[in-house]
Design a protein around this motif. Structure first.
Motif, PDB file in Angstrom:
ATOM      1  N   LEU A   1       0.653  -1.460  -0.036  1.00 38.52           N
ATOM      2  CA  LEU A   1      -0.149  -0.098   0.075  1.00 38.52           C
ATOM      3  C   LEU A   1       0.929   1.419  -0.016  1.00 38.52           C
ATOM      4  O   LEU A   1       0.465   2.439  -0.474  1.00 38.52           O
ATOM      5  N   ARG A   2       2.005   1.233   0.421  1.00 35.24           N
ATOM      6  CA  ARG A   2       3.168   2.185   0.239  1.00 35.24           C
ATOM      7  C   ARG A   2       3.244   2.617  -1.041  1.00 35.24           C
ATOM      8  O   ARG A   2       3.578   1.679  -1.892  1.00 35.24           O
ATOM      9  N   ALA A   3       3.697   3.799  -1.247  1.00 34.37           N
ATOM     10  CA  ALA A   3       3.956   4.323  -2.674  1.00 34.37           C
ATOM     11  C   ALA A   3       5.416   4.910  -2.583  1.00 34.37           C
ATOM     12  O   ALA A   3       5.598   5.567  -3.751  1.00 34.37           O
ATOM     13  N   ASP A   4       6.503   4.648  -1.581  1.00 38.72           N
ATOM     14  CA  ASP A   4       7.686   4.904  -1.702  1.00 38.72           C
ATOM     15  C   ASP A   4       8.542   4.127  -2.780  1.00 38.72           C
ATOM     16  O   ASP A   4       8.047   3.012  -2.977  1.00 38.72           O
ATOM     17  N   LYS A   5       9.714   4.539  -3.076  1.00 38.17           N
ATOM     18  CA  LYS A   5      10.645   4.030  -3.942  1.00 38.17           C
ATOM     19  C   LYS A   5      11.215   2.643  -3.315  1.00 38.17           C
ATOM     20  O   LYS A   5      11.456   1.824  -4.031  1.00 38.17           O
ATOM     21  N   VAL A   6      11.252   2.653  -2.073  1.00 38.74           N
ATOM     22  CA  VAL A   6      12.034   1.456  -1.216  1.00 38.74           C
ATOM     23  C   VAL A   6      10.716   0.321  -1.075  1.00 38.74           C
ATOM     24  O   VAL A   6      11.181  -0.734  -0.428  1.00 38.74           O
ATOM     25  N   SER A   7       9.593   0.567  -1.148  1.00 39.81           N
ATOM     26  CA  SER A   7       8.606  -0.291  -0.575  1.00 39.81           C
ATOM     27  C   SER A   7       8.624  -1.631  -1.378  1.00 39.81           C
ATOM     28  O   SER A   7       8.364  -2.722  -1.068  1.00 39.81           O
TER      29      SER A   7
END
Length: 174
Positions: free
Chosen positions: A14-20
């Motif tokens: 559900l997270r939208a950052d680069k490292v997810s």
């Protein structure tokens, strides 16, 4: 543990950052490692045999694992699943290549090994939880399976943990 891992995977998707993406991959790898570590059934199968017998064996092992502290556990399992003791022995021997008594001893020793990793548990408590009603039987079974007494096994685990902590500390700067 498995539900926790799956929930973490769902949360990370559900997270939208680069490292997810990397976190999701790490959680999936952790889940697979946990599944492989805790699955005892496939590792012990000798031959494929009949699928119904394999399913019965898996249910029997699950019952044994959950009721290790019962004194007459093998007879209780036979009553619960509606099979004779001879049929039980035949299923275990046909698939695993060992007797039901040896299977029970292996399950008890594996549980004892897991409990011995926790330094707070006394040997008497571990004996009771694993279904050993005699200290001599417990020590004999454990030594036969591991080559060590429970005390030696616990000391070895603690020494390995200390070495790992020390190794990690020494490798920190490199």
């Amino acid at each position: 543990l498995f539900y926790y891992r799956m929930a973490r995977i769902l949360y990370e998707t559900l997270r939208a950052d680069k490292v997810s993406v990397f976190r999701v991959r790490a959680q999936v790898c952790s889940l697979i490692a946990d599944l492989l570590e805790f699955s005892v059934y496939d590792k012990r199968l000798k031959n494929r045999g009949d699928r119904d017998q394999q399913d019965m064996l898996i249910r029997l092992i699950g019952y044994l694992e959950n009721h290790l502290m019962n004194e007459d556990i093998l007879s209780d399992a036979c009553l619960k699943f509606g099979i004779s003791r001879k049929t039980f022995d035949r299923i275990v021997d046909g698939i695993l290549g060992i007797s039901a008594r040896v299977l029970l001893d292996n399950l008890r020793v594996e549980k004892a090994k897991g409990l011995l990793k926790c330094a707070a548990k006394s040997t008497g408590y571990i004996m009771d939880v694993c279904g050993y009603f005699s200290e001599n039987t417990f020590y004999r079974s454990f030594k036969k399976s591991t080559g060590l007494t429970p005390k030696e096994y616990r000391e070895q685990i603690q020494m390995n943990n200390e070495r790992d902590e020390l190794k990690g500390y020494l490798d920190y700067e490199t």
